[in-house]
Design a protein around this motif. Sequence first.
Motif, mmCIF file in Angstrom:
data_model
loop_
_atom_site.group_PDB
_atom_site.id
_atom_site.type_symbol
_atom_site.label_atom_id
_atom_site.label_comp_id
_atom_site.label_asym_id
_atom_site.label_seq_id
_atom_site.Cartn_x
_atom_site.Cartn_y
_atom_site.Cartn_z
ATOM 1 N N VAL A 175 3.590 -14.615 -0.436
ATOM 2 C CA VAL A 175 3.623 -13.141 -0.672
ATOM 3 C C VAL A 175 5.087 -12.873 -0.899
ATOM 4 O O VAL A 175 5.617 -11.671 -0.757
ATOM 5 N N CYS A 255 -3.236 -2.858 -5.983
ATOM 6 C CA CYS A 255 -3.568 -4.287 -5.301
ATOM 7 C C CYS A 255 -2.317 -4.884 -4.615
ATOM 8 O O CYS A 255 -1.438 -5.190 -5.330
ATOM 9 N N GLU A 256 -2.361 -5.367 -3.374
ATOM 10 C CA GLU A 256 -1.054 -6.144 -2.770
ATOM 11 C C GLU A 256 -1.802 -6.802 -1.635
ATOM 12 O O GLU A 256 -2.610 -6.289 -0.762
ATOM 13 N N TRP A 257 -1.383 -7.778 -1.286
ATOM 14 C CA TRP A 257 -1.788 -8.713 -0.316
ATOM 15 C C TRP A 257 -0.640 -8.786 0.699
ATOM 16 O O TRP A 257 -1.070 -9.238 1.974
ATOM 17 N N GLN A 282 -5.822 -3.874 -0.246
ATOM 18 C CA GLN A 282 -5.092 -4.904 0.514
ATOM 19 C C GLN A 282 -5.998 -6.201 0.494
ATOM 20 O O GLN A 282 -7.137 -6.462 0.932
ATOM 21 N N GLY A 283 -5.139 -7.376 0.044
ATOM 22 C CA GLY A 283 -5.778 -8.623 0.074
ATOM 23 C C GLY A 283 -5.522 -9.370 -1.309
ATOM 24 O O GLY A 283 -4.962 -8.796 -2.070
ATOM 25 N N ASP A 284 -6.254 -10.392 -1.557
ATOM 26 C CA ASP A 284 -5.867 -11.052 -2.802
ATOM 27 C C ASP A 284 -6.634 -10.486 -3.874
ATOM 28 O O ASP A 284 -8.085 -10.218 -3.828
ATOM 29 N N ASN A 285 -6.152 -10.429 -4.762
ATOM 30 C CA ASN A 285 -6.862 -9.449 -6.036
ATOM 31 C C ASN A 285 -7.567 -10.408 -6.726
ATOM 32 O O ASN A 285 -8.539 -9.693 -7.432
#
Length: 444
Positions: A175, A255-257, A282-285
Amino acid sequence: MNAKDLNSSPISVLITESQFAQLFREYLERERVLDVCHRVQKLLDGTVALPVLGEKLTEQHLQELRESLPPEKTCTLTWVQNPIPSKAARVQSPAWKLCRELQHLVSASGGRWSDELEDDLPRSWQRHGDLILLSEDRFRAALWKELGPELWETVASALGARRIAKRGRISPDGVRSPTVTLLLGQDGWVEHVDNGIRYTFDVTRCMFSPGNITEKLRVASLPCAGEVLVDLYAGIGYFTVPYLIHAGAAFVHACEWNPHAVEALRKNLELNGVQDRCQIHQGDNRQLELRDVANRVNLGLLPSSEEGWPIACQLLRKGTGGILHIHQNVESFPAKAHLHSGHLEEQQLQQCPEQAVSNRQEDKMGHRSPKDADIMDSGRETQAAVTRTEWQRWAETTGMRIRVLLQQLHGRPWRTNILHIEPVKSYAPHVYHIVLDLECRPLS
């Protein structure tokens, strides 16, 4: 401290023809966006580079300047390496003041000042409100540790800050978490303003790249009214918020993890009053379940967003297609040119090939012979041509690969078209951060 060391970081400049330079200068001074710490420079091709305050220059400023020019003329916003400080900056620069104050501190503590200590001082830094963020390669000498908290109090006083932090290397945690140590102060949350947009984030947990200001301004000017956009690597909202506020996007899926970036993203949407037009995923796109929704997809991941290409193709509207904004670091080796007086300087090759500012040594009177100027022009143009060729080659290969992905996904032919290739900044020697605007449409 040498004058050349007062500010070694790149700065924003406006490029225009010499006959419009005074008009531009008066406008920039009136709007208080002229950078008075650096000199206005005349470039080798006869144009003029006016230093500007990137954090204050808005798209409205650029529009008004362009409208003041004849129809066939324009101006360009770009970056230059190793800018020349103005006379006023050389006399009373923050770096000079910092050096003087630390000399006094070392002397008062019974220590001895040395060239090694002076070389260990920062030449540039990031400022976020009352917080100064230093780079990791400064203040390494053992003497600094002996001074204790008084060192950072002195640094803060000299630089007009209340908090001091020091940046480390980016963590390999997937990240891109920064390793930042807060040296003075208790809270790492700061606020930064770009193009009228407020960003807040924790410098100890989130990345912020001031070098992307030109792309943020460009994004703000894109015609996105009524469109749905997906920002696959939203971070704290570097591009998400400009798309919503200035470009007029109807809705953005962000989208953002990184959970810390997501926290800052939520705050930034609320700060700018656009939280109702954005949904955060939120999480793995790569696990994103969205399909067939986007008029545009922003892929702002470096050094490459290639892992996001399949999901970006899935997100485009299958009936009409859309536009992908693909960020990439592209390498281009320097051209092997035979120059009259040796090799082209390394620092020149690191500058933006569109508008490189020569820092070549002049004679004692400050003059350069016409022949030498022609040689420098030739070398610069050769390298620029090589660089643009590499960008074009990468863009064409990317367009072909995206076209294959779309055809495999939908089972019918698609076409791709290179709309624009935008240079953002020099990321490393001979490596440029560029953005490809790729149009993708299904064939009837």
